[in-house]
Design an enzyme around this catalytic site. Structure first.
Site, PDB file in Angstrom:
ATOM      1  N   THR A  12      -6.827  12.108  -2.261  1.00  0.00           N
ATOM      2  CA  THR A  12      -8.128  12.019  -1.580  1.00  0.00           C
ATOM      3  C   THR A  12      -8.044  12.524  -0.150  1.00  0.00           C
ATOM      4  O   THR A  12      -9.006  13.059   0.391  1.00  0.00           O
ATOM      5  CB  THR A  12      -8.619  10.555  -1.637  1.00  0.00           C
ATOM      6  N   SER A  63      -3.726  12.177  -7.607  1.00  0.00           N
ATOM      7  CA  SER A  63      -2.427  11.641  -8.044  1.00  0.00           C
ATOM      8  C   SER A  63      -2.434  11.076  -9.457  1.00  0.00           C
ATOM      9  O   SER A  63      -1.375  10.863 -10.037  1.00  0.00           O
ATOM     10  CB  SER A  63      -1.916  10.602  -7.055  1.00  0.00           C
ATOM     11  N   THR A  96      -3.680   7.954  -3.503  1.00  0.00           N
ATOM     12  CA  THR A  96      -3.274   6.545  -3.449  1.00  0.00           C
ATOM     13  C   THR A  96      -3.087   5.919  -4.839  1.00  0.00           C
ATOM     14  O   THR A  96      -2.396   4.912  -4.959  1.00  0.00           O
ATOM     15  CB  THR A  96      -4.297   5.693  -2.677  1.00  0.00           C
ATOM     16  N   ASP A  97      -3.710   6.513  -5.869  1.00  0.00           N
ATOM     17  CA  ASP A  97      -3.635   5.887  -7.198  1.00  0.00           C
ATOM     18  C   ASP A  97      -2.192   5.655  -7.636  1.00  0.00           C
ATOM     19  O   ASP A  97      -1.883   4.642  -8.266  1.00  0.00           O
ATOM     20  CB  ASP A  97      -4.331   6.764  -8.253  1.00  0.00           C
TER      21      ASP A  97
HETATM   22  N1  ASN Z   1      -7.582   7.493  -2.665  1.00  0.00           N
HETATM   23  C1  ASN Z   1      -6.977   8.329  -3.489  1.00  0.00           C
HETATM   24  O1  ASN Z   1      -6.169   9.136  -3.081  1.00  0.00           O
HETATM   25  C2  ASN Z   1      -7.297   8.171  -4.944  1.00  0.00           C
HETATM   26  C3  ASN Z   1      -7.297   9.439  -5.743  1.00  0.00           C
HETATM   27  N2  ASN Z   1      -7.861   9.163  -7.042  1.00  0.00           N
HETATM   28  C4  ASN Z   1      -5.878   9.985  -5.940  1.00  0.00           C
HETATM   29  O2  ASN Z   1      -5.008   9.222  -6.273  1.00  0.00           O
HETATM   30  O3  ASN Z   1      -5.671  11.168  -5.821  1.00  0.00           O
END
Ligand code: ASN
Length: 340
Positions: A12, A63, A96-97
């Site tokens: 993200t 991710s 973050t995932d």
């Molecule tokens: N906040 C994030 O980065 C979540 C995103 N779906 C990822 O993992 O790429």
């Protein structure tokens, strides 16, 4: 000239919504990410390093799309970066995932002394109130900070620096989505305060490229789960051309499972498929306490305990040990040593 090297993988922090029909996707380059770092940072952050910052674009994905093969690529990129004596710190930008998966993978294989700090964002790059630039600044500051010298692999987010091990994303959208693990340091108003030391990594061998095809499903084994389906997976996957390399059972509480799963563990062990018993409960160790299909019976049938590892980190440890080619009893011993 000493420098902090930034390895960008997407997430993200690099995402924008170009067309609403396709949603937010990772698209910003490492140059665009680093464009937010200005000479003003040196004045604004007391602990801002004197070092230069370099960047490398490894992937550009959100991710949830990363694979074990990609985690190996990230680990190799870290090894390559720290082989340069000018590199005093490495930052990885990441979705973050699955930060906790990559962080733990690196924790298991990385033996260097240069700090590796992973960060990301909860708000995308095109959000005017985005958290990405602040998180990236703090990660760069931490990676180049002399007080972080022996910290191995950490996750830096919203001013807190967590150990790789046992840290989990506990909220889908909150600006501070990580909890658990050990809080190694904080960064407040541009100043880093070191608080704790994380346990060193186990120094497992870098897996071969074949880790990309390792199959270790995490099977829900709690209320409402079907042991019959799990039995089919163990018995019939080979006839569908799938080699099961291991199983992680995600049980309940301290490590217990619904009726029928003891037989599944028994069957898997007969097929030489290692089984780890983990839990759906967010924190606390998995401990064999209960009979009647609980942890005591699952362990007696051959399951290894995930200790304080989440099902996701337990799967990574199992994948690395399978790839290291350990025989069953050595694998169980090594798993127990690392899982604790
Ligand atoms: N906040 C994030 O980065 C979540 C995103 N779906 C990822 O993992 O790429």
């Amino acid at each position: 000239m000493p420098r902090v090297h930034v390895i960008a993988t997407g997430g993200t922090i690099a995402s924008r919504t170009e067309h609403h029909s396709i949603g937010s996707v990772a698209s910003d380059s490492v140059e665009e990410l680093l464009g937010v770092i200005t000479s003003g940072d040196r004045e604004a952050h007391e602990d801002w390093p004197e070092h230069q910052v370099s960047g490398e674009q490894l992937f550009s994905v959100n991710s949830f799309r990363l694979t074990f093969a990609d985690l190996r690529q990230i680990a190799l990129a870290v090894e390559q970066a720290v082989a340069d004596p000018e590199v005093v710190g490495v930052v990885i930008t990441h979705g973050t995932d699955t930060i906790e998966d990559t962080a733990f993978f690196l924790h298991c294989v990385y033996t260097g002394t240069v700090p590796v700090v992973i960060t990301g964002a909860q708000k995308p790059a095109d959000d005017p109130a985005g958290d990405g630039p602040g998180n990236l600044r703090e990660a760069i500051l931490a990676a180049g900070h002399p007080h972080m010298a022996d910290t191995g692999v950490t996750i830096s987010f919203a001013g807190r620096i967590h150990s790789a091990r046992a840290t989990r994303k506990h909220h889908t959208l909150a600006p501070e989505p990580f909890t658990g693990g050990t809080e190694i340091a904080t960064v407040t108003h541009g100043k880093l305060v070191r608080q704790a030391t994380a346990a060193a990594g186990p120094g497992l061998p870098m897996p071969p490229a074949e880790i990309g095809s390792v199959q270790i499903p995490i099977l829900e084994a709690g209320l409402g789960s079907s042991a019959q389906l799990a039995r089919h997976l163990v018995e019939d996957s080979a006839s569908c051309g799938i080699t099961l390399d291991g199983l992680v059972l995600m049980g309940t509480g301290a490590g217990n499972a619904a009726d029928g799963f003891v037989t599944v563990v028994d069957l898997a062990c007969q097929h030489h498929i290692p089984v780890v018993l983990a839990t759906r409960t967010t924190f606390g160790p998995v401990v064999a306490i209960y009979g009647n299909g609980g942890g005591v019976d699952l362990v007696a049938a051959g399951a290894m305990l995930a200790g304080s590892l989440s099902p996701y980190q337990a799967r990574i440890l199992l994948a690395l040990l399978v790839c290291a080619g350990f025989a069953a009893d050595q694998l169980a011993n090594r798993f127990a040593e690392v899982a604790g």
